[in-house]
Motif scaffolding. Structure first.
Motif, short mmCIF file in Angstrom:
data_model
loop_
_atom_site.label_atom_id
_atom_site.label_comp_id
_atom_site.label_asym_id
_atom_site.label_seq_id
_atom_site.Cartn_x
_atom_site.Cartn_y
_atom_site.Cartn_z
N PRO A 181 13.26 5.39 -1.16
CA PRO A 181 12.72 4.51 -0.41
C PRO A 181 12.00 4.17 -0.07
CG PRO A 181 13.63 5.87 0.88
CD PRO A 181 14.53 6.57 -0.52
N ASP A 182 10.54 5.36 0.63
CA ASP A 182 9.03 4.92 0.82
C ASP A 182 8.05 5.66 -0.29
OD1 ASP A 182 10.13 7.95 0.83
OD2 ASP A 182 8.90 8.12 2.90
N CYS A 183 6.97 5.52 0.10
CA CYS A 183 5.23 6.01 -0.17
C CYS A 183 5.86 7.38 0.54
CB CYS A 183 4.74 5.64 -0.02
SG CYS A 183 2.85 6.18 -0.93
N GLU A 184 5.98 8.26 -0.76
CA GLU A 184 5.76 9.77 -0.09
C GLU A 184 3.80 9.92 0.74
OE1 GLU A 184 5.26 13.21 -3.19
OE2 GLU A 184 7.53 12.10 -3.75
N ARG A 185 3.20 9.01 -0.02
CA ARG A 185 1.66 9.11 0.38
C ARG A 185 1.02 8.78 1.90
NH1 ARG A 185 -3.62 6.88 -1.43
NH2 ARG A 185 -5.25 8.58 -0.62
N CYS A 186 2.07 7.45 1.79
CA CYS A 186 1.82 6.44 3.35
C CYS A 186 2.95 6.15 3.81
CB CYS A 186 0.59 5.35 2.84
SG CYS A 186 1.61 4.12 2.22
N GLY A 187 3.83 5.87 3.59
CA GLY A 187 5.26 5.94 3.53
C GLY A 187 5.34 4.71 4.24
N THR A 188 4.75 3.13 2.72
CA THR A 188 5.30 2.50 2.80
C THR A 188 6.86 2.45 1.81
OG1 THR A 188 2.87 1.19 2.48
CG2 THR A 188 4.52 -0.05 1.80
N ASP A 189 7.79 1.46 2.81
CA ASP A 189 9.39 0.61 2.45
C ASP A 189 8.94 0.69 1.36
OD1 ASP A 189 9.49 1.95 4.72
OD2 ASP A 189 10.35 -0.59 5.55
N LEU A 190 9.24 0.75 -0.13
CA LEU A 190 9.88 0.58 -1.06
C LEU A 190 10.91 0.64 -1.49
CD1 LEU A 190 7.54 3.56 -2.47
CD2 LEU A 190 6.94 1.06 -2.26
N PRO A 191 11.36 -1.26 -1.24
CA PRO A 191 12.81 -1.01 -1.88
C PRO A 191 13.68 -1.11 -3.24
CG PRO A 191 12.46 -2.66 -0.44
CD PRO A 191 10.79 -2.08 -0.66
N ALA A 192 14.93 -0.79 -3.25
CA ALA A 192 15.30 -0.11 -4.57
C ALA A 192 15.00 -2.14 -5.27
CB ALA A 192 16.49 0.59 -4.72
N GLU A 193 15.26 -2.42 -4.90
CA GLU A 193 15.35 -3.89 -5.70
C GLU A 193 14.32 -4.90 -5.74
OE1 GLU A 193 16.15 -4.42 -0.83
OE2 GLU A 193 17.05 -3.34 -2.32
N HIS A 194 13.45 -4.41 -5.23
CA HIS A 194 11.60 -4.69 -5.03
C HIS A 194 11.11 -4.09 -5.81
CE1 HIS A 194 12.18 -6.55 -1.20
NE2 HIS A 194 12.90 -7.38 -2.15
N PRO A 195 9.76 -4.75 -6.87
CA PRO A 195 9.35 -3.54 -7.80
C PRO A 195 7.88 -3.61 -7.41
CG PRO A 195 8.87 -6.08 -7.79
CD PRO A 195 9.56 -5.72 -7.09
N GLY A 196 7.18 -2.72 -7.46
CA GLY A 196 6.01 -2.28 -6.35
C GLY A 196 5.43 -0.79 -6.48
N ALA A 197 6.57 0.48 -6.68
CA ALA A 197 6.88 1.28 -6.96
C ALA A 197 5.93 2.19 -8.02
CB ALA A 197 7.37 2.09 -6.36
N PHE A 198 5.39 2.89 -8.37
CA PHE A 198 4.81 3.63 -9.05
C PHE A 198 6.55 5.64 -8.62
CE2 PHE A 198 2.65 0.36 -8.84
CZ PHE A 198 1.83 0.64 -10.45
N ILE A 199 6.34 5.74 -10.14
CA ILE A 199 7.17 7.16 -9.93
C ILE A 199 5.78 7.89 -11.45
CG2 ILE A 199 9.32 6.29 -9.04
CD1 ILE A 199 10.50 6.66 -11.91
N CYS A 200 6.81 9.89 -11.38
CA CYS A 200 6.02 10.29 -11.86
C CYS A 200 7.49 11.15 -12.56
CB CYS A 200 4.94 11.09 -11.32
SG CYS A 200 6.73 12.92 -10.73
N SER A 201 7.67 11.69 -13.55
CA SER A 201 8.44 12.16 -14.29
C SER A 201 9.74 13.05 -12.68
CB SER A 201 8.43 13.30 -15.83
OG SER A 201 8.23 14.47 -15.21
N PHE A 202 9.63 13.23 -12.36
CA PHE A 202 9.90 14.05 -11.20
C PHE A 202 10.33 13.08 -9.63
CE2 PHE A 202 7.71 17.12 -13.49
CZ PHE A 202 8.57 18.42 -13.23
N GLU A 203 10.46 11.55 -10.26
CA GLU A 203 10.22 11.06 -9.60
C GLU A 203 10.00 11.05 -7.72
OE1 GLU A 203 14.26 8.86 -8.72
OE2 GLU A 203 14.66 10.63 -10.51
#
Length: 78
Positions: A6-28
């Motif tokens: 649900p959030d950016c682990e660097r800055c804490g920004t909310d990243l809702p699952a239903e919205h675009p805009g999140a980036f992940i690596c292979s470990f999520e």
């Protein structure tokens, strides 16, 4: 199935699952777009490539809920 954290682990920004805009690596490990840019699209945890996370339609949340566990920690290392 992706956790959809649900959030950016660097800055804490909310990243809702239903919205675009999140980036992940292979470990999520999950980051917002500005943080992914600042990291040159490389995960600081594993060195892997950060890619666009697909969104999950809200109609699927009941059967396949996104994670509620937040990874951001304001006082890392302290």
């Amino acid at each position: 199935m992706l956790e959809m954290r649900p959030d950016c682990e660097r800055c804490g920004t909310d990243l809702p699952a239903e919205h675009p805009g999140a980036f992940i690596c292979s470990f999520e490990c999950t980051f917002c777009s500005p943080c992914a840019d600042a990291l040159d699209e490389r995960c600081p945890n594993c060195g892997g490539e950060l890619l666009d996370r697909p969104s999950r339609a809200e109609k699927h949340h009941a059967k396949h809920p996104p994670s509620a566990v937040r990874k951001y920690q304001a006082a890392k290392g302290g």
